[in-house]
Design a protein around this motif. Structure first.
Motif, PDB file in Angstrom:
ATOM      1  N   SER A 243       0.919  -1.275  -0.015  1.00 38.44           N
ATOM      2  CA  SER A 243       0.305  -0.056  -0.007  1.00 38.44           C
ATOM      3  C   SER A 243       0.873   1.269   0.022  1.00 38.44           C
ATOM      4  CB  SER A 243      -0.945   0.029   1.202  1.00 38.44           C
ATOM      5  OG  SER A 243      -0.140   0.027   2.335  1.00 38.44           O
ATOM      6  N   PRO A 244       0.436   2.396  -0.598  1.00 36.48           N
ATOM      7  CA  PRO A 244       1.173   3.363  -0.596  1.00 36.48           C
ATOM      8  C   PRO A 244       1.436   4.034   0.802  1.00 36.48           C
ATOM      9  CG  PRO A 244      -1.087   3.927  -1.219  1.00 36.48           C
ATOM     10  CD  PRO A 244      -1.033   2.480  -1.097  1.00 36.48           C
ATOM     11  N   ARG A 245       2.723   4.506   1.016  1.00 40.63           N
ATOM     12  CA  ARG A 245       2.998   5.291   2.357  1.00 40.63           C
ATOM     13  C   ARG A 245       2.120   6.357   2.587  1.00 40.63           C
ATOM     14  NH1 ARG A 245       9.045   5.922   0.815  1.00 40.63           N
ATOM     15  NH2 ARG A 245       7.896   6.363  -1.059  1.00 40.63           N
ATOM     16  N   GLY A 246       1.990   6.432   3.893  1.00 43.63           N
ATOM     17  CA  GLY A 246       0.950   7.748   4.189  1.00 43.63           C
ATOM     18  C   GLY A 246       1.801   8.659   5.360  1.00 43.63           C
ATOM     19  N   ILE A 247       1.271   9.628   5.526  1.00 46.43           N
ATOM     20  CA  ILE A 247       1.814  10.718   6.625  1.00 46.43           C
ATOM     21  C   ILE A 247       0.317  11.265   6.956  1.00 46.43           C
ATOM     22  CG2 ILE A 247       2.333  12.539   4.813  1.00 46.43           C
ATOM     23  CD1 ILE A 247       4.069  13.548   7.081  1.00 46.43           C
ATOM     24  N   TYR A 248      -0.021  11.150   8.156  1.00 51.16           N
ATOM     25  CA  TYR A 248      -1.096  11.751   8.627  1.00 51.16           C
ATOM     26  C   TYR A 248      -0.819  12.621   9.784  1.00 51.16           C
ATOM     27  CZ  TYR A 248      -3.967   7.906   6.444  1.00 51.16           C
ATOM     28  OH  TYR A 248      -4.256   7.104   5.481  1.00 51.16           O
TER      29      TYR A 248
END
Length: 88
Positions: free
Chosen positions: A5-10
């Motif tokens: 899955s694509p990396r994410g920043i929250y």
């Protein structure tokens, strides 16, 4: 790693939510740059505090996810709301 899955920043709002001006300050530019330069899924999370014209003008690709409005008035519910958000 085809199915990764694509990396994410929250970015979770420290109090109620984000306002339009904050999207073009460090709190919005950092996740935007992760999105633009590295392909991260960049999301800012909080309650809705108005309109966000900068979202389409300056930080296109940054996403806003909104918590229920009642959290805006009950700061004590924010930790629980963020926990529920992160579980999903």
């Amino acid at each position: 790693m085809e199915n990764a899955s694509p990396r994410g920043i929250y970015c979770l709002a420290p109090l109620n939510g984000w306002n339009n001006q904050q999207l073009t300050k460090n709190c919005g530019i950092v996740p935007y740059l992760f999105h633009k330069l590295y392909g991260f899924h960049a999301v800012m999370v909080g309650t809705k505090l108005g309109d966000y014209p900068a979202l389409e003008t300056y930080v296109k690709g940054l996403q806003l996810d909104f918590l229920p409005d009642y959290c805006c008035f009950l700061v004590s519910c924010l930790p629980d709301s963020y926990c529920q958000y992160l579980k999903h």
